[in-house]
Scaffold this motif. Structure first.
Motif, PDB file in Angstrom:
ATOM      1  N   ASN A 142      40.061  32.804  39.632  1.00 17.76           N
ATOM      2  CA  ASN A 142      41.047  32.369  38.653  1.00 17.76           C
ATOM      3  C   ASN A 142      41.983  31.364  39.314  1.00 17.76           C
ATOM      4  O   ASN A 142      42.531  31.623  40.387  1.00 17.76           O
ATOM      5  N   THR A 143      42.173  30.227  38.652  1.00 19.57           N
ATOM      6  CA  THR A 143      43.008  29.171  39.224  1.00 19.57           C
ATOM      7  C   THR A 143      44.496  29.328  38.905  1.00 19.57           C
ATOM      8  O   THR A 143      45.305  28.543  39.386  1.00 19.57           O
ATOM      9  N   ALA A 144      44.856  30.324  38.113  1.00 18.94           N
ATOM     10  CA  ALA A 144      46.281  30.547  37.829  1.00 18.94           C
ATOM     11  C   ALA A 144      47.013  30.821  39.154  1.00 18.94           C
ATOM     12  O   ALA A 144      46.464  31.477  40.038  1.00 18.94           O
ATOM     13  N   PRO A 145      48.225  30.291  39.308  1.00 16.40           N
ATOM     14  CA  PRO A 145      48.964  30.466  40.569  1.00 16.40           C
ATOM     15  C   PRO A 145      49.058  31.923  41.026  1.00 16.40           C
ATOM     16  O   PRO A 145      49.024  32.200  42.223  1.00 16.40           O
ATOM     17  N   LEU A 146      49.138  32.831  40.108  1.00 14.40           N
ATOM     18  CA  LEU A 146      49.231  34.255  40.418  1.00 14.40           C
ATOM     19  C   LEU A 146      48.043  34.743  41.256  1.00 14.40           C
ATOM     20  O   LEU A 146      48.180  35.621  42.097  1.00 14.40           O
ATOM     21  N   PHE A 147      46.880  34.119  41.022  1.00 13.48           N
ATOM     22  CA  PHE A 147      45.658  34.572  41.680  1.00 13.48           C
ATOM     23  C   PHE A 147      45.228  33.694  42.848  1.00 13.48           C
ATOM     24  O   PHE A 147      44.432  34.121  43.680  1.00 13.48           O
ATOM     25  N   GLY A 148      45.705  32.459  42.897  1.00 12.79           N
ATOM     26  CA  GLY A 148      45.394  31.570  44.017  1.00 12.79           C
ATOM     27  C   GLY A 148      43.902  31.379  44.250  1.00 12.79           C
ATOM     28  O   GLY A 148      43.452  31.336  45.391  1.00 12.79           O
ATOM     29  N   GLY A 149      43.125  31.280  43.177  1.00 15.07           N
ATOM     30  CA  GLY A 149      41.689  31.071  43.295  1.00 15.07           C
ATOM     31  C   GLY A 149      40.883  32.348  43.439  1.00 15.07           C
ATOM     32  O   GLY A 149      39.661  32.327  43.387  1.00 15.07           O
ATOM     33  N   GLN A 150      41.556  33.461  43.645  1.00 17.67           N
ATOM     34  CA  GLN A 150      40.848  34.738  43.728  1.00 17.67           C
ATOM     35  C   GLN A 150      40.724  35.352  42.341  1.00 17.67           C
ATOM     36  O   GLN A 150      41.309  34.866  41.376  1.00 17.67           O
ATOM     37  N   SER A 151      40.000  36.436  42.248  1.00 20.10           N
ATOM     38  CA  SER A 151      39.850  37.120  40.964  1.00 20.10           C
ATOM     39  C   SER A 151      41.023  38.068  40.721  1.00 20.10           C
ATOM     40  O   SER A 151      41.757  38.434  41.655  1.00 20.10           O
ATOM     41  N   ALA A 152      41.155  38.468  39.475  1.00 16.67           N
ATOM     42  CA  ALA A 152      42.173  39.468  39.140  1.00 16.67           C
ATOM     43  C   ALA A 152      41.882  40.771  39.878  1.00 16.67           C
ATOM     44  O   ALA A 152      42.803  41.444  40.346  1.00 16.67           O
ATOM     45  N   LEU A 153      40.606  41.099  40.019  1.00 16.63           N
ATOM     46  CA  LEU A 153      40.258  42.316  40.744  1.00 16.63           C
ATOM     47  C   LEU A 153      40.699  42.235  42.202  1.00 16.63           C
ATOM     48  O   LEU A 153      41.229  43.209  42.752  1.00 16.63           O
ATOM     49  N   ASP A 154      40.525  41.067  42.824  1.00 16.31           N
ATOM     50  CA  ASP A 154      41.004  40.898  44.197  1.00 16.31           C
ATOM     51  C   ASP A 154      42.498  41.200  44.274  1.00 16.31           C
ATOM     52  O   ASP A 154      42.961  41.867  45.191  1.00 16.31           O
ATOM     53  N   ARG A 155      43.248  40.705  43.306  1.00 10.18           N
ATOM     54  CA  ARG A 155      44.692  40.952  43.273  1.00 10.18           C
ATOM     55  C   ARG A 155      44.984  42.433  43.077  1.00 10.18           C
ATOM     56  O   ARG A 155      45.812  43.028  43.771  1.00 10.18           O
ATOM     57  N   MET A 156      44.263  43.058  42.140  1.00 13.56           N
ATOM     58  CA  MET A 156      44.493  44.476  41.864  1.00 13.56           C
ATOM     59  C   MET A 156      44.129  45.351  43.049  1.00 13.56           C
ATOM     60  O   MET A 156      44.720  46.410  43.249  1.00 13.56           O
ATOM     61  N   LEU A 157      43.188  44.906  43.862  1.00 15.25           N
ATOM     62  CA  LEU A 157      42.760  45.686  45.016  1.00 15.25           C
ATOM     63  C   LEU A 157      43.710  45.535  46.209  1.00 15.25           C
ATOM     64  O   LEU A 157      43.441  46.059  47.287  1.00 15.25           O
ATOM     65  N   GLY A 158      44.837  44.851  45.986  1.00 19.89           N
ATOM     66  CA  GLY A 158      45.870  44.777  47.019  1.00 19.89           C
ATOM     67  C   GLY A 158      46.409  46.166  47.341  1.00 19.89           C
ATOM     68  O   GLY A 158      46.995  46.387  48.393  1.00 19.89           O
ATOM     69  N   GLY A 159      46.229  47.096  46.421  1.00 16.67           N
ATOM     70  CA  GLY A 159      46.591  48.486  46.662  1.00 16.67           C
ATOM     71  C   GLY A 159      47.943  48.922  46.156  1.00 16.67           C
ATOM     72  O   GLY A 159      48.235  50.116  46.129  1.00 16.67           O
ATOM     73  N   ASN A 160      48.782  47.982  45.763  1.00 15.42           N
ATOM     74  CA  ASN A 160      50.120  48.333  45.274  1.00 15.42           C
ATOM     75  C   ASN A 160      50.135  48.412  43.756  1.00 15.42           C
ATOM     76  O   ASN A 160      49.427  47.665  43.084  1.00 15.42           O
ATOM     77  N   VAL A 161      50.973  49.286  43.223  1.00 13.49           N
ATOM     78  CA  VAL A 161      51.144  49.366  41.778  1.00 13.49           C
ATOM     79  C   VAL A 161      51.575  48.003  41.243  1.00 13.49           C
ATOM     80  O   VAL A 161      51.149  47.579  40.171  1.00 13.49           O
ATOM     81  N   ALA A 162      52.393  47.287  42.015  1.00 16.13           N
ATOM     82  CA  ALA A 162      52.884  45.967  41.593  1.00 16.13           C
ATOM     83  C   ALA A 162      51.732  44.990  41.372  1.00 16.13           C
ATOM     84  O   ALA A 162      51.828  44.106  40.509  1.00 16.13           O
ATOM     85  N   ASP A 163      50.637  45.125  42.113  1.00 21.79           N
ATOM     86  CA  ASP A 163      49.484  44.245  41.911  1.00 21.79           C
ATOM     87  C   ASP A 163      48.876  44.460  40.531  1.00 21.79           C
ATOM     88  O   ASP A 163      48.462  43.516  39.867  1.00 21.79           O
ATOM     89  N   LEU A 164      48.831  45.697  40.088  1.00 15.56           N
ATOM     90  CA  LEU A 164      48.328  46.004  38.745  1.00 15.56           C
ATOM     91  C   LEU A 164      49.311  45.498  37.688  1.00 15.56           C
ATOM     92  O   LEU A 164      48.909  44.940  36.668  1.00 15.56           O
ATOM     93  N   MET A 165      50.598  45.684  37.967  1.00 14.14           N
ATOM     94  CA  MET A 165      51.626  45.278  37.018  1.00 14.14           C
ATOM     95  C   MET A 165      51.587  43.772  36.749  1.00 14.14           C
ATOM     96  O   MET A 165      51.661  43.353  35.600  1.00 14.14           O
ATOM     97  N   VAL A 178      49.091  41.663  37.031  1.00 13.92           N
ATOM     98  CA  VAL A 178      47.896  41.299  36.259  1.00 13.92           C
ATOM     99  C   VAL A 178      48.111  41.671  34.801  1.00 13.92           C
ATOM    100  O   VAL A 178      47.806  40.895  33.896  1.00 13.92           O
ATOM    101  N   ARG A 179      48.671  42.832  34.565  1.00 14.55           N
ATOM    102  CA  ARG A 179      48.958  43.263  33.189  1.00 14.55           C
ATOM    103  C   ARG A 179      49.945  42.307  32.516  1.00 14.55           C
ATOM    104  O   ARG A 179      49.752  41.882  31.380  1.00 14.55           O
ATOM    105  N   GLN A 180      51.001  41.940  33.219  1.00 18.12           N
ATOM    106  CA  GLN A 180      51.978  41.017  32.649  1.00 18.12           C
ATOM    107  C   GLN A 180      51.350  39.658  32.360  1.00 18.12           C
ATOM    108  O   GLN A 180      51.630  39.057  31.324  1.00 18.12           O
ATOM    109  N   TYR A 181      50.530  39.172  33.268  1.00 17.61           N
ATOM    110  CA  TYR A 181      49.848  37.896  33.074  1.00 17.61           C
ATOM    111  C   TYR A 181      49.036  37.931  31.775  1.00 17.61           C
ATOM    112  O   TYR A 181      49.110  36.995  30.958  1.00 17.61           O
TER     113      TYR A 181
END
Length: 138
Positions: A101-124, A126-129
């Motif tokens: 995903n090219t959105a700045p939030l993801f920096g070219g990675q997938s949403a799953l990559d972001r969610m797998l950061g392990g923090n609740v905030a990573d899920l939050m 993605v949900r807000q996006y």
């Protein structure tokens, strides 16, 4: 009308264990739809011990979940629902989480990559996006 109001009052409210079981069943269905392996599922759930994870999977009705895990389940279900709204083709909705995903939030990675950061905030985030993308509130 009074009888209808009385009927509502006498209905049993779901207890926390019932809600946890429902949340876990939904999570494992989402994990299946997204094609997640066990390690990814465990990270999304907050990295419970392996025996705990497999107990939750085999007998969700016995789970006694902490607030952190319940919050994670809520975000994941919200992400899943938002994707179903944004991408009515189920295959596309389920595949989106793994696509770069090219959105700045993801920096070219997938949403799953972001969610797998392990923090609740990573899920939050993605949900807000996704809520913003579908015109909801952030």
């Amino acid at each position: 009308m009074p009888n209808a109001a009385r009927a509502v009052k006498t209905q049993a409210k779901p207890n926390s264990r019932d809600m946890a079981a429902a949340g876990l069943r939904a999570f494992f269905n989402i994990a299946r739809d997204w094609g997640l392996n066990t390690d990814a599922q465990m990270v999304l759930l907050g990295t419970p011990g392996r025996s705990t994870f497999f107990k939750w999977k085999s007998a969700p009705e016995t789970a006694d979940l902490k607030r952190d895990t319940l919050e994670r389940l809520s975000y994941i279900m919200g992400i899943y629902k938002a994707l179903q709204i944004l991408l009515p083709d189920t295959t596309a909705a389920d595949a989106w989480v793994k696509k770069p995903n090219t959105a700045p939030l993801f920096g070219g990675q997938s949403a799953l990559d972001r969610m797998l950061g392990g923090n609740v905030a990573d899920l939050m985030v993605v949900r807000q996006y996704l809520d913003v993308q579908r015109g909801g509130w952030a």
